[in-house]
Design a protein around this motif. Structure first.
Motif, PDB file in Angstrom:
ATOM      1  N   MET A   1      -9.131  16.537  14.923  1.00 34.93           N
ATOM      2  CA  MET A   1      -8.263  15.455  15.627  1.00 34.93           C
ATOM      3  C   MET A   1      -7.079  15.210  15.573  1.00 34.93           C
ATOM      4  N   SER A   2      -5.857  15.515  15.619  1.00 33.61           N
ATOM      5  CA  SER A   2      -4.338  15.176  15.987  1.00 33.61           C
ATOM      6  C   SER A   2      -4.301  13.774  15.426  1.00 33.61           C
ATOM      7  N   ILE A   3      -3.272  13.284  15.395  1.00 33.67           N
ATOM      8  CA  ILE A   3      -3.578  11.732  14.663  1.00 33.67           C
ATOM      9  C   ILE A   3      -3.178  10.880  16.077  1.00 33.67           C
ATOM     10  N   ILE A   4      -2.741  11.299  16.904  1.00 33.88           N
ATOM     11  CA  ILE A   4      -2.731  10.894  18.251  1.00 33.88           C
ATOM     12  C   ILE A   4      -3.855  10.821  18.840  1.00 33.88           C
ATOM     13  N   GLU A   5      -5.008  11.737  18.473  1.00 37.10           N
ATOM     14  CA  GLU A   5      -6.078  11.307  19.113  1.00 37.10           C
ATOM     15  C   GLU A   5      -7.541  10.747  18.591  1.00 37.10           C
ATOM     16  N   TYR A   6      -6.791  10.081  16.793  1.00 41.18           N
ATOM     17  CA  TYR A   6      -7.533   9.742  16.070  1.00 41.18           C
ATOM     18  C   TYR A   6      -7.530   8.026  16.406  1.00 41.18           C
ATOM     19  N   ALA A   7      -6.018   8.156  16.494  1.00 35.92           N
ATOM     20  CA  ALA A   7      -5.561   6.997  16.597  1.00 35.92           C
ATOM     21  C   ALA A   7      -6.601   5.615  18.377  1.00 35.92           C
TER      22      ALA A   7
ATOM     23  N   ALA B   1      -6.993   4.254   7.792  1.00 37.66           N
ATOM     24  CA  ALA B   1      -6.557   5.168   6.254  1.00 37.66           C
ATOM     25  C   ALA B   1      -8.257   5.959   5.713  1.00 37.66           C
ATOM     26  N   ASN B   2      -9.223   5.390   5.946  1.00 40.77           N
ATOM     27  CA  ASN B   2     -10.210   5.451   4.993  1.00 40.77           C
ATOM     28  C   ASN B   2     -10.837   7.194   6.037  1.00 40.77           C
ATOM     29  N   GLY B   3     -10.499   7.165   7.309  1.00 39.83           N
ATOM     30  CA  GLY B   3     -10.864   8.358   8.174  1.00 39.83           C
ATOM     31  C   GLY B   3     -10.147   9.311   8.023  1.00 39.83           C
ATOM     32  N   LEU B   4      -8.454   9.186   7.221  1.00 40.23           N
ATOM     33  CA  LEU B   4      -7.738  10.253   6.982  1.00 40.23           C
ATOM     34  C   LEU B   4      -7.990  11.297   6.251  1.00 40.23           C
ATOM     35  N   PRO B   5      -7.493  12.448   5.532  1.00 43.17           N
ATOM     36  CA  PRO B   5      -7.852  12.740   4.283  1.00 43.17           C
ATOM     37  C   PRO B   5      -6.938  12.373   3.376  1.00 43.17           C
ATOM     38  N   THR B   6      -6.979  12.721   2.336  1.00 46.31           N
ATOM     39  CA  THR B   6      -6.360  12.479   1.267  1.00 46.31           C
ATOM     40  C   THR B   6      -5.096  12.168   1.338  1.00 46.31           C
ATOM     41  N   LYS B   7      -5.106  13.278   1.400  1.00 47.13           N
ATOM     42  CA  LYS B   7      -3.214  14.388   0.992  1.00 47.13           C
ATOM     43  C   LYS B   7      -2.363  13.176   2.312  1.00 47.13           C
ATOM     44  N   PHE B   8      -2.665  12.387   3.423  1.00 47.47           N
ATOM     45  CA  PHE B   8      -2.347  11.141   3.821  1.00 47.47           C
ATOM     46  C   PHE B   8      -2.916   9.623   4.073  1.00 47.47           C
ATOM     47  N   GLY B   9      -3.509   9.733   2.461  1.00 47.16           N
ATOM     48  CA  GLY B   9      -4.165   8.349   1.807  1.00 47.16           C
ATOM     49  C   GLY B   9      -2.724   7.049   1.388  1.00 47.16           C
ATOM     50  N   LEU B  10      -2.163   8.167   0.479  1.00 51.54           N
ATOM     51  CA  LEU B  10      -1.720   6.732  -0.442  1.00 51.54           C
ATOM     52  C   LEU B  10      -0.534   6.106   0.503  1.00 51.54           C
ATOM     53  N   MET B  11       0.383   7.873   1.385  1.00 51.01           N
ATOM     54  CA  MET B  11       1.358   6.647   1.832  1.00 51.01           C
ATOM     55  C   MET B  11       1.043   5.439   3.302  1.00 51.01           C
ATOM     56  N   VAL B  12      -0.315   6.033   3.909  1.00 51.30           N
ATOM     57  CA  VAL B  12      -0.830   5.278   4.853  1.00 51.30           C
ATOM     58  C   VAL B  12      -0.995   3.469   4.768  1.00 51.30           C
TER      59      VAL B  12
ATOM     60  N   LEU C   1       2.410   5.001  12.788  1.00 51.58           N
ATOM     61  CA  LEU C   1       3.675   5.656  12.274  1.00 51.58           C
ATOM     62  C   LEU C   1       3.849   6.587  11.032  1.00 51.58           C
ATOM     63  N   ALA C   2       3.163   5.887  10.026  1.00 54.94           N
ATOM     64  CA  ALA C   2       3.417   6.564   8.611  1.00 54.94           C
ATOM     65  C   ALA C   2       2.380   8.085   8.792  1.00 54.94           C
TER      66      ALA C   2
END
Length: 384
Positions: A103-109, A134-145, A156-157
């Protein structure tokens, strides 16, 4: 353009109910609807089975009570009717296992917020919403979110991170495309175009063979996988029979130059043993006004004070600029990094101001070594 209010009919699912509620509340805000107007407008949009349900609710209430009902109370009645325990449990499981995947971030949100609204008890605080998102995102997204403080900021992040990841992927694809177009002239021996080498006067793929060193026989001109020698040669000392990892000469050269440790063979000495030694002497002197057992030892090159006696003097303990490794007569080593200053030793009406190293001593409170004996021109006359 006039906005057309959303109607709802049939037997809607919990998610469809939440979608309808969200659309209705957006319309209420844009038209500044009061509480009474909200109920009237919502009831007009109920169709078929839902309208029959509302008529049943009105019939079971005291006369006139339905018209006084708040929008929040209306929603409670609606959810009680269309949210079964099974539905809530299923949505809870879907919510807890929701992952972005493709999913895109918009679809996931959107999916995340829809399921979260069905049961407000799934996540009670804003930080728990951020953590679940954040737990539902891939690892590369996690820290920033996870650094976000609200769900809105977390979404937004994650959008920013998604854009950055996409741009990096495009840059990498662009570089790979350019490399493939260039023909890749010098990337290894197996392909590309051979270059003329001025050193060996031959065409070479990549490095000149004369610049290459074999790590097996330590000779130039070929790679290790081309070596025909059966002998192993150390590339550290160039001797046969072992490799660099087992080279004693290499290990010896790498061993740090450790300064000699100060001697302290008398640390475990008792009063009786001191009397039998030729290069030591002992006596009782005044140290800062306190009678003290002192050992004079020419076999020790530093002077020490026992921890116990140092505590009695109640002087502050300072740090040495360079710590010492002290060797006991029992071949044990301990680090010493402290010192005690302003110690006054009285001897033959003379006062000596000293700095001693605190350490564990047995029968003596103070040991004076060569750092004290030598500057004071002291001799130990064992026969006297």
């Amino acid at each position: 353009m006039e906005y057309e209010p959303p109607s709802i009919s049939g037997s809607p699912t919990p998610v469809e109910i939440m979608d309808w509620i969200s659309e209705m509340e957006m319309m209420f805000e844009s038209h500044d609807c009061g509480n009474k107007q909200r109920i009237v407008l919502a009831v007009k949009l109920l169709k078929s089975v839902l309208l029959s349900w509302w008529k049943l609710v009105v019939d079971t209430m005291p006369k006139g009570e339905a018209s006084k009902m708040s929008w929040e109370a209306f929603l409670v009645q609606l959810k009680m009717q269309y949210y079964s325990e099974h539905d809530l449990l299923e949505i809870k499981n879907e919510f807890q296992n929701l992952k972005k995947v493709r999913m895109s971030i918009i679809e996931y949100a959107v999916s995340f917020t829809e399921k979260m609204k069905v049961d407000p008890y799934l996540v009670l605080t804003e930080l728990s919403k951020v953590n679940e998102f954040a737990n539902g995102l891939p690892t590369k997204f996690g820290l920033m979110v996870k650094q976000a403080t609200t769900l809105k900021l977390a979404i937004l992040a994650s959008k920013i991170a998604e854009t950055q990841i996409r741009e990096k992927g495009l840059e990498r694809a662009d570089v790979e495309k350019k490399i493939s177009k260039s023909g890749s002239k010098v990337f290894g021996r197996g392909g590309g175009e051979a270059r003329w080498c001025e050193k060996c006067k031959k065409k070479q793929y990549g490095k000149c063979s004369e610049e290459v060193t074999c790590y097996k026989c330590v000779k130039t001109g070929h790679y290790t996988n081309e070596c025909t020698s059966s002998k192993r040669v150390c590339n550290g000392c160039n001797e046969e029979g072992h490799i660099a990892n087992d080279c004693s000469k290499k290990k010896e050269a790498a061993r740090p130059n450790i300064p000699s440790r100060p001697k302290a063979r008398a640390f475990q000495m008792t009063l009786e043993a001191a009397r039998d030694e030729a290069d030591v002497a002992s006596g009782t002197l005044l140290v800062n006004g306190l009678p003290t057992n002192i050992l004079f030892d020419s076999g020790a090159n530093y002077s020490f004070i026992s921890h116990k006696f140092g505590g009695r003097l109640a002087f502050p303990v300072d740090k040495l600029n360079n710590a010492l490794i002290v060797e006991f007569s029992s071949d044990k080593f301990i680090p010493v990094s402290d010192c005690i200053k302003n110690i006054i030793i009285g001897l033959n009406e003379n006062k000596f101001h000293e700095e001693l190293l605190p350490i564990e001593l047995n029968s003596f409170n103070i040991l004076l070594g060569m750092d004290w004996l030598s500057p004071n021109d002291t001799e130990i006359l064992c026969k006297k």
